[in-house]
Design a protein around this motif. Sequence first.
Motif, PDB file in Angstrom:
ATOM      1  N   ASP A  27      61.667 -18.148  88.597  1.00  0.00           N
ATOM      2  CA  ASP A  27      61.736 -17.646  87.226  1.00  0.00           C
ATOM      3  C   ASP A  27      60.539 -18.041  86.369  1.00  0.00           C
ATOM      4  O   ASP A  27      60.567 -17.919  85.149  1.00  0.00           O
ATOM      5  N   VAL A  51      63.193 -13.539  88.822  1.00  0.00           N
ATOM      6  CA  VAL A  51      63.632 -13.221  87.468  1.00  0.00           C
ATOM      7  C   VAL A  51      62.385 -13.046  86.607  1.00  0.00           C
ATOM      8  O   VAL A  51      61.613 -13.987  86.426  1.00  0.00           O
ATOM      9  N   MET A 132      67.477 -18.205  83.692  1.00  0.00           N
ATOM     10  CA  MET A 132      66.184 -18.749  83.279  1.00  0.00           C
ATOM     11  C   MET A 132      66.269 -20.271  83.167  1.00  0.00           C
ATOM     12  O   MET A 132      67.301 -20.803  82.808  1.00  0.00           O
TER      13      MET A 132
END
Length: 133
Positions: A27, A51, A132
């Motif tokens: 992420d 992500v 996240m």
Amino acid sequence: MTNSLKTKTIIIFSGYRRIRLIVKVADTQSKIEQGLMFVETLPENEGMLFVFPREIYGGFWMKNTFIPLSIAFVDSDGEILKIMDMAPCIGDICPIYDPQISYHYAIEVNWGWFEKNQIKEGDYVKFDGTLMS
């Protein structure tokens, strides 16, 4: 797989079926760039979830990736938009696997995992909690 990455369980809904997949979460830009480079084996029901901070457009490449992978490109609602297979590539000249759509997430697993689990484009992914860091 890289141990410094957090691990999450995601659920893929395909019809009435629910398929669990354990993923390492990439992420940040550096984690996304590293991906599964130099990984020699990937357990059967594990993968990597990429992500992105927003929807992006563009492809993935397999530079220094030793194992064949399948990738699902997923929108911000969790819908699988496209699934592609990607061959390993050692060296600097590697093909780019471009879905030619915008997406918010990508999921990499062993080659054929989606097909083996009868997961197809139009199925949905449910993410457990925040992704996240």
